[in-house]
Design an enzyme around this catalytic site. Structure first.
Site, PDB file in Angstrom:
ATOM      1  N   HIS A 108      24.543  33.903  45.624  1.00 14.60           N
ATOM      2  CA  HIS A 108      24.171  33.513  44.261  1.00 14.60           C
ATOM      3  C   HIS A 108      23.599  32.092  44.270  1.00 14.60           C
ATOM      4  O   HIS A 108      24.119  31.212  44.950  1.00 14.60           O
ATOM      5  CB  HIS A 108      25.395  33.490  43.339  1.00 14.60           C
ATOM      6  CG  HIS A 108      25.954  34.847  43.007  1.00 14.60           C
ATOM      7  ND1 HIS A 108      25.328  36.029  43.321  1.00 14.60           N
ATOM      8  CD2 HIS A 108      27.097  35.184  42.345  1.00 14.60           C
ATOM      9  CE1 HIS A 108      26.062  37.029  42.881  1.00 14.60           C
ATOM     10  NE2 HIS A 108      27.139  36.557  42.298  1.00 14.60           N
ATOM     11  N   CYS A 166      32.906  34.509  40.871  1.00 17.94           N
ATOM     12  CA  CYS A 166      32.077  33.919  41.931  1.00 17.94           C
ATOM     13  C   CYS A 166      31.170  32.798  41.421  1.00 17.94           C
ATOM     14  O   CYS A 166      31.058  31.743  42.059  1.00 17.94           O
ATOM     15  CB  CYS A 166      31.238  35.008  42.598  1.00 17.94           C
ATOM     16  SG  CYS A 166      30.435  36.110  41.438  1.00 17.94           S
TER      17      CYS A 166
END
Ligand code: A2P
Length: 343
Positions: free
Chosen positions: A248, A128
């Site tokens: 994130h 990710c």
């Protein structure tokens, strides 16, 4: 054409988003099989009026399945994917297991879709943190030729699955109740010690490599970035878990071969596929994790030229890591393969 599709790990944090993305982005399916562990077999998952009964993953789950999206953990992909490949199924794997295998394309569609042509039944979805970084930097790399990246991450607890989110909720309540927070999962379920994430930052995501002193998560950013950009780009990463539920953030500094022309940087970022430039400091506009939950784009802000180095630039990159960082990128790989006549 419509496809016979399976999701492996369908009950997990990413698996559930994969189901949502298949509907939201119109992946053309004729049938959809949801697979998980024996614990979940028989469980009913409802989505947009459809009812799916979860089945147990076995060696025989892939008879007649044409494409499978995997997110049940590296050891599950390692054990069961060979059976799926043998059954003729094309597999898009969100785990880290096959990512650095030279026979497996590691793909972010807007960056290196060409690599899909070389697939042998398995395509890997990058980590990710790598996906959102290379997606945001792709056009800048093409134009300015990036030589070095220094990145610090601010990673949400959902990266550690459903258990990570449960831990943040529970510990926050424990602290508010005046109790000692109990740590069971983070920073890494399989490591020796656990520390509270509530009201804290933990500079460890995944286990350490005791030879080079970086964590496995940091080394994923180093190695995957080289593979996706297909060049020997220098990467130095520090990965930190923060008490954010989802999304994130990354503070990224790049050094480039060509000198930075800031107007050109803004022009390129405004015209990067899958990227939203979200940068207007006069109005305090910059990306934040809570703004983009459930969205599939990569958001870039705080774009500024370095004060001392004419060949350097700083930026702030935010994405929902369950979406662009995992489920959405996987489904987008499948859609890209249809477009390229590879499925
Ligand atoms: P289950 O819910 O039955 O345990 P997360 O990353 O959120 O923890 O999710 C992990 C996913 O992987 C879940 O869907 C989980 O299913 C699945 N999974 C875990 N172990 C196995 C296994 N042995 N066989 C198949 N699926 C598994």
């Amino acid at each position: 054409k419509k496809y016979k599709v399976a999701i492996v790990g369908a009950t997990g944090a990413v698996g559930r988003e994969m189901l949502r993305c298949i509907f939201q982005f119109h992946f053309p399916f004729e049938s959809l099989k949801l697979l998980a562990s024996a614990r979940s077999a028989g469980k009913v998952i409802e989505y947009e009026g459809h009812e799916f009964v979860v089945e147990e993953l076995t060696e025989n789950s892939f008879e007649g399945i044409e494409v499978a999206f995997w997110s049940a953990g590296g050891s599950i992909s390692e054990k069961y994917m060979p059976y799926a490949v043998k059954a003729g199924c094309i597999n898009i794997d969100n785990t880290s297991h096959f990512r650095m295998d030279p026979d497996v394309p590691l793909v972010v569609p807007e960056v290196n879709a060409y690599a899909l042509k070389e697939h042998k039944g398995i395509i890997a979805n990058p980590n990710c943190t790598t996906i959102q970084m290379v997606s945001a930097l792709n056009r800048l790399n093409e134009y300015f030729d990036i030589e070095r990246i220094i990145v610090s991450t601010y990673q949400a607890v959902s990266g550690a699955g459903v258990a990570g989110m449960e831990e943040l909720y529970r510990q926050s309540q424990e602290v508010l109740d005046g109790k000692e927070p109990v740590a069971k999962t983070l920073p890494c379920a399989s490591d020796k010690k656990h520390y509270p994430i509530a009201f804290n930052c933990i500079p460890q995501v995944d286990k350490f490599d005791l030879d080079n002193h970086f964590t496995k998560e940091e080394m994923k950013m180093v190695n995957e970035t080289k593979k996706i950009f297909n060049k020997d780009i220098k990467v130095n990463a520090t990965c930190v878990r923060v008490p954010v539920l989802r999304g994130h953030s990354e503070s990224v500094y790049i050094e480039t071969k060509k000198p930075i022309d800031i107007d050109k940087v803004f022009e390129l970022l405004s015209n990067s596929h899958g990227v939203e430039l979200y940068d207007d400091i006069e109005n305090q506009i910059y990306p934040m994790a809570t703004l983009f939950i459930g969205d599939e784009l990569v958001h870039v802000g705080r774009v500024r030229k370095d004060l001392d180095n004419d060949h350097a630039l700083s930026l702030w990159i935010v994405a929902d890591q369950l979406m662009k960082g995992a489920a959405y990128n996987s489904i987008d790989i499948g859609l890209k393969m249809i477009e390229m006549d590879l499925l």
